[in-house]
Write an enzyme that holds these catalytic residues in place. Structure first.
Site, PDB file in Angstrom:
ATOM      1  N   LEU A  25       2.057   4.629   2.337  1.00  0.00           N
ATOM      2  CA  LEU A  25       2.131   5.443   2.918  1.00  0.00           C
ATOM      3  C   LEU A  25       3.088   5.775   4.489  1.00  0.00           C
ATOM      4  O   LEU A  25       3.679   7.126   5.026  1.00  0.00           O
ATOM      5  CB  LEU A  25       0.883   5.620   3.658  1.00  0.00           C
ATOM      6  CG  LEU A  25       0.224   6.065   4.533  1.00  0.00           C
ATOM      7  CD1 LEU A  25      -0.243   8.016   4.490  1.00  0.00           C
ATOM      8  CD2 LEU A  25      -0.942   6.115   5.237  1.00  0.00           C
ATOM      9  N   THR A  52       9.338   0.737  12.472  1.00  0.00           N
ATOM     10  CA  THR A  52       9.398  -0.970  12.899  1.00  0.00           C
ATOM     11  C   THR A  52       9.220  -1.214  10.859  1.00  0.00           C
ATOM     12  O   THR A  52       8.592  -0.706  10.618  1.00  0.00           O
ATOM     13  CB  THR A  52       8.289  -0.968  13.171  1.00  0.00           C
ATOM     14  OG1 THR A  52       6.670  -0.820  13.347  1.00  0.00           O
ATOM     15  CG2 THR A  52       7.624  -0.397  14.130  1.00  0.00           C
ATOM     16  N   SER A 221      -7.041   3.688   8.898  1.00  0.00           N
ATOM     17  CA  SER A 221      -8.391   3.423   8.338  1.00  0.00           C
ATOM     18  C   SER A 221      -8.147   3.699   6.545  1.00  0.00           C
ATOM     19  O   SER A 221      -7.147   3.576   6.383  1.00  0.00           O
ATOM     20  CB  SER A 221      -9.254   4.061   9.148  1.00  0.00           C
ATOM     21  OG  SER A 221     -10.688   2.778   8.653  1.00  0.00           O
ATOM     22  N   TYR A 244     -10.322  -6.844   4.045  1.00  0.00           N
ATOM     23  CA  TYR A 244      -9.821  -5.740   4.631  1.00  0.00           C
ATOM     24  C   TYR A 244     -11.103  -4.839   4.708  1.00  0.00           C
ATOM     25  O   TYR A 244     -10.714  -3.974   5.834  1.00  0.00           O
ATOM     26  CB  TYR A 244      -9.003  -5.476   3.184  1.00  0.00           C
ATOM     27  CG  TYR A 244      -8.386  -4.138   2.746  1.00  0.00           C
ATOM     28  CD1 TYR A 244      -7.267  -3.995   3.652  1.00  0.00           C
ATOM     29  CD2 TYR A 244      -9.036  -2.811   2.395  1.00  0.00           C
ATOM     30  CE1 TYR A 244      -6.567  -2.754   3.319  1.00  0.00           C
ATOM     31  CE2 TYR A 244      -8.544  -1.453   2.566  1.00  0.00           C
ATOM     32  CZ  TYR A 244      -7.657  -1.017   3.485  1.00  0.00           C
ATOM     33  OH  TYR A 244      -6.470  -0.685   2.889  1.00  0.00           O
ATOM     34  N   LYS A 248     -10.941  -2.866   7.751  1.00  0.00           N
ATOM     35  CA  LYS A 248     -11.258  -0.639   8.317  1.00  0.00           C
ATOM     36  C   LYS A 248     -12.429  -0.598   9.298  1.00  0.00           C
ATOM     37  O   LYS A 248     -12.745   0.758   9.595  1.00  0.00           O
ATOM     38  CB  LYS A 248     -10.756  -0.508   7.094  1.00  0.00           C
ATOM     39  CG  LYS A 248      -9.678  -0.321   6.241  1.00  0.00           C
ATOM     40  CD  LYS A 248      -8.327  -0.260   7.477  1.00  0.00           C
ATOM     41  CE  LYS A 248      -7.141  -0.490   6.669  1.00  0.00           C
ATOM     42  NZ  LYS A 248      -6.228  -0.411   7.265  1.00  0.00           N
ATOM     43  N   THR A 295       0.531   3.410  -3.899  1.00  0.00           N
ATOM     44  CA  THR A 295       1.861   2.547  -2.859  1.00  0.00           C
ATOM     45  C   THR A 295       1.411   1.316  -3.194  1.00  0.00           C
ATOM     46  O   THR A 295       0.092   0.830  -4.613  1.00  0.00           O
ATOM     47  CB  THR A 295       0.831   2.529  -1.685  1.00  0.00           C
ATOM     48  OG1 THR A 295       0.234   1.940  -1.698  1.00  0.00           O
ATOM     49  CG2 THR A 295       1.041   4.112  -1.007  1.00  0.00           C
TER      50      THR A 295
HETATM   51  N1  LIG Z   1      -2.340   3.269  -0.214  1.00  0.00           N
HETATM   52  C1  LIG Z   1      -3.396   3.642  -0.011  1.00  0.00           C
HETATM   53  O1  LIG Z   1      -4.222   4.058  -1.247  1.00  0.00           O
HETATM   54  C2  LIG Z   1      -3.580   3.359   1.236  1.00  0.00           C
HETATM   55  C3  LIG Z   1      -6.235   3.992   0.857  1.00  0.00           C
HETATM   56  C4  LIG Z   1      -6.496   3.879   2.606  1.00  0.00           C
HETATM   57  C5  LIG Z   1      -6.032   3.269   3.576  1.00  0.00           C
HETATM   58  N2  LIG Z   1      -4.572   3.048   2.798  1.00  0.00           N
HETATM   59  C6  LIG Z   1      -3.779   2.280   3.748  1.00  0.00           C
HETATM   60  O2  LIG Z   1      -2.199   3.112   4.323  1.00  0.00           O
HETATM   61  C7  LIG Z   1      -1.463   1.998   5.380  1.00  0.00           C
HETATM   62  C8  LIG Z   1      -0.160   1.928   5.060  1.00  0.00           C
HETATM   63  O3  LIG Z   1      -0.416   1.309   3.581  1.00  0.00           O
HETATM   64  P1  LIG Z   1      -0.347   1.743   2.441  1.00  0.00           P
HETATM   65  O4  LIG Z   1      -1.114   2.101   0.953  1.00  0.00           O
HETATM   66  O5  LIG Z   1       1.180   2.165   1.847  1.00  0.00           O
HETATM   67  O6  LIG Z   1       0.565  -0.158   1.848  1.00  0.00           O
HETATM   68  P2  LIG Z   1       2.033  -0.649   1.508  1.00  0.00           P
HETATM   69  O7  LIG Z   1       3.011   0.221   0.569  1.00  0.00           O
HETATM   70  O8  LIG Z   1       1.582  -2.621   1.277  1.00  0.00           O
HETATM   71  O9  LIG Z   1       2.703  -0.749   2.919  1.00  0.00           O
HETATM   72  C9  LIG Z   1       2.319  -1.335   3.722  1.00  0.00           C
HETATM   73  C10 LIG Z   1       3.445  -1.566   4.512  1.00  0.00           C
HETATM   74  O10 LIG Z   1       2.584  -2.866   5.977  1.00  0.00           O
HETATM   75  C11 LIG Z   1       3.553  -3.762   6.492  1.00  0.00           C
HETATM   76  N3  LIG Z   1       3.125  -4.480   6.405  1.00  0.00           N
HETATM   77  C12 LIG Z   1       2.313  -5.167   6.421  1.00  0.00           C
HETATM   78  N4  LIG Z   1       2.196  -6.507   6.656  1.00  0.00           N
HETATM   79  C13 LIG Z   1       2.695  -6.396   7.899  1.00  0.00           C
HETATM   80  C14 LIG Z   1       2.916  -6.692   8.682  1.00  0.00           C
HETATM   81  N5  LIG Z   1       2.664  -8.664   9.242  1.00  0.00           N
HETATM   82  N6  LIG Z   1       3.840  -6.819   9.352  1.00  0.00           N
HETATM   83  C15 LIG Z   1       4.635  -6.085  10.217  1.00  0.00           C
HETATM   84  N7  LIG Z   1       4.121  -5.075   9.142  1.00  0.00           N
HETATM   85  C16 LIG Z   1       3.700  -5.131   8.117  1.00  0.00           C
HETATM   86  C17 LIG Z   1       4.438  -3.624   5.205  1.00  0.00           C
HETATM   87  O11 LIG Z   1       5.475  -4.427   5.377  1.00  0.00           O
HETATM   88  P3  LIG Z   1       6.333  -5.091   4.069  1.00  0.00           P
HETATM   89  O12 LIG Z   1       7.287  -4.275   3.151  1.00  0.00           O
HETATM   90  O13 LIG Z   1       7.469  -6.261   5.055  1.00  0.00           O
HETATM   91  O14 LIG Z   1       5.796  -6.194   3.456  1.00  0.00           O
HETATM   92  C18 LIG Z   1       4.183  -2.249   4.481  1.00  0.00           C
HETATM   93  O15 LIG Z   1       4.784  -1.492   5.570  1.00  0.00           O
HETATM   94  C19 LIG Z   1      -2.308   0.397   5.503  1.00  0.00           C
HETATM   95  O16 LIG Z   1      -3.071   0.123   6.796  1.00  0.00           O
HETATM   96  C20 LIG Z   1      -3.796   0.925   4.721  1.00  0.00           C
HETATM   97  O17 LIG Z   1      -5.102   0.096   4.911  1.00  0.00           O
HETATM   98  C21 LIG Z   1      -3.972   3.133   2.153  1.00  0.00           C
END
Ligand SMILES: NC(=O)c1ccc[n+]([C@@H]2O[C@H](COP(=O)([O-])OP(=O)(O)OC[C@H]3O[C@@H](n4cnc5c(N)ncnc54)[C@H](OP(=O)(O)O)[C@@H]3O)[C@@H](O)[C@H]2O)c1
Length: 438
Positions: A25, A52, A221, A244, A248, A295
């Site tokens: 995302l 970042t 969230s 998790y 949220k 993702t």
């Molecule tokens: N995908 C969905 O359907 C979905 C649905 C609801 C909410 N979300 C929310 O969307 C947001 C992004 O998620 P995503 O699906 O894009 O997942 P993702 O592809 O796993 O991305 C997560 C990002 O957060 C970073 N991160 C993880 N731990 C960290 C830390 N300790 N310090 C700094 N950065 C950190 C990761 O960096 P690294 O690459 O270094 O690990 C990565 O850049 C999250 O808040 C998630 O809860 C996603």
């Protein structure tokens, strides 16, 4: 060009910080922000996008990806309006910074750097996050997908979480033994961002009353922010089977109740906004979610990733409004919240109440920003609200009692989070590892 010293700081700059920008995302937010900024903002304005990541390699790859995207967008515009590409290219600047949300000193270090090198911030998008899952309960997954497929793919109950996981110690000295635990998922998803928001509030406050903009902190969230997942006596989710979802739910509660008179003292203290002047305005906190997009937040083997995407598309075709599927569509709510005029946001909240802003799509995949129901609060904390599509099957209509309970929970959460923040800042200070921020 990507480091603070190399990046121009235009006077007409619109400064946006995105955490966890290197994947999923976060990348979608970056590319969508470029597209929408260039087409909706005056030619005189420039975007300074500060991303970042946890290390330099990821930061370089992110900037490379965003630069390539910018070039493609400029070339597309060039075909319809020759000569425009150079102008557009000059309106976007990238910068990368390091941030590990599981290290409170990393949060402080970044805050200090930004305070020292950045004239102001317009928007901070708290996107980074972890699931803290250990795997999938396959029998439950297969059964629930086959029997209640749309619910199972929107509100899944088959992910297995690590329980009681804590972040690594913050202070690596003999004091370590007496350091209280910090829930890992809580720290990555909520507390690290919470500290960051506090430290960056003075930069976000640098807006004058004459502008149609206030500094914004946008928390990310999820649809999975279930009421049952959150326990006020275990705010960090240390004992939770679903940390998790607990993190949220806390995000939803904190953001929505940040607008209420009853939390004003805590929120003012958090946003360090007692010293309001004509040149500053208290930032605002918004909560968003991306719907459901593919993702790597749940790591899956490639074949299962494709199956997951196919199932997400199927869910959309069969009527789910929440399967945004791609990260660019998932980013629509965050980018809209970042760029909307303050008067628009204020008018909508005035009319519908403070609420949660989600990314949804129609059957054809046309994305749109959708107000999203929050358990106990509804869409805006008002009685008799119009019922929209995409409700959680277990959702109950908001009542006076449930809204009051939500408010009271919010007050307690704000008090506890402020207590934790001050306690941790003092602890880091006493151990001599803190980075002084303004
Ligand atoms: N995908 C969905 O359907 C979905 C649905 C609801 C909410 N979300 C929310 O969307 C947001 C992004 O998620 P995503 O699906 O894009 O997942 P993702 O592809 O796993 O991305 C997560 C990002 O957060 C970073 N991160 C993880 N731990 C960290 C830390 N300790 N310090 C700094 N950065 C950190 C990761 O960096 P690294 O690459 O270094 O690990 C990565 O850049 C999250 O808040 C998630 O809860 C996603």
């Amino acid at each position: 060009m990507s480091h603070a010293a190399d990046v121009p700081q235009p006077n007409n700059g619109f400064y946006v910080l995105v955490t966890g920008a290197n994947s999923g995302l976060g990348l979608g937010i970056g590319t969508r922000l470029i597209d929408e900024f260039l087409t909706t903002r005056p030619q005189t304005e420039a975007l300074v996008l500060i991303v970042t990541t946890r290390d330099q390699r990821k930061g370089d790859a992110t900037i490379h990806h965003l630069e390539q995207h910018l070039r493609k967008v400029c070339q597309k515009h060039e075909r319809t309006l020759p000569g425009i590409a150079t102008l557009l290219q000059q309106r976007v600047h990238f910068r990368q910074e390091r941030l590990d949300l599981l290290s409170l000193t990393s949060v402080q270090k970044l805050s200090k750097r930004l305070q020292d090198t950045t004239p102001k911030l317009d928007v901070v998008i708290c996107n980074a996050g972890i699931g803290g899952w250990t795997g999938i309960n396959w029998p439950v997954a297969i059964f629930s997908i086959l029997t209640t497929w749309r619910r199972a793919l929107t509100y899944p109950t088959f992910k297995l979480s690590g329980i009681g996981w804590t972040a690594k110690p913050q202070i690596l000295t003999s004091e370590e033994a007496s350091e209280p635990p910090l829930g890992e998922v809580f720290c990555a998803n909520v507390f690290g961002h919470y500290l960051l928001g506090h430290n960056l509030a003075p930069l976000l406050a640098r807006h004058t009353r004459s502008e149609d903009m206030r500094g914004r902190i946008i928390w990310v969230s999820s649809l999975e922010a279930y009421d049952f997942a959150f326990d006020l006596n275990d705010i960090q989710g240390l004992k939770s089977k679903v940390p998790y979802e607990s993190s949220k739910r806390l995000t939803d509660i904190m953001a929505i109740t940040s607008t209420l008179p009853s939390t004003a003292d805590q929120v003012d203290q958090y946003l360090a906004s007692s010293d309001q002047s004509e040149e500053t305005m208290k930032p605002k906190i918004y909560v968003s979610h991306p719907g459901i997009c593919g993702t790597s937040i749940i790591p899956l083997p490639l074949i299962l990733e494709y199956l997951m995407l196919a199932a997400f598309y199927l869910a959309r075709f069969l009527g789910s409004p929440w399967h945004s599927v791609t990260v660019e569509k998932g980013a629509v709510a965050m980018v809209w919240l970042a760029l909307a005029k303050q008067s628009t946001l204020d008018a909508m909240e005035e009319k519908e109440g403070a609420g949660k802003w989600g990314s949804g799509t129609d059957f054809w995949g046309q994305e749109r920003v959708e107000r999203t129901e929050v358990a106990g609060w509804g869409w805006g904390g008002r009685m008799g609200e119009y019922k929209r599509k995409g409700r959680n099957p277990y959702a109950q209509d908001v009542t006076k009692e449930s809204a009051e309970k939500f408010r009271k929970t919010g007050e307690k959460c704000w008090a506890e989070m402020e207590r934790l923040r001050v306690e941790w800042e003092d602890r880091l200070q006493a151990a001599g590892v803190a980075f002084e921020t303004d």
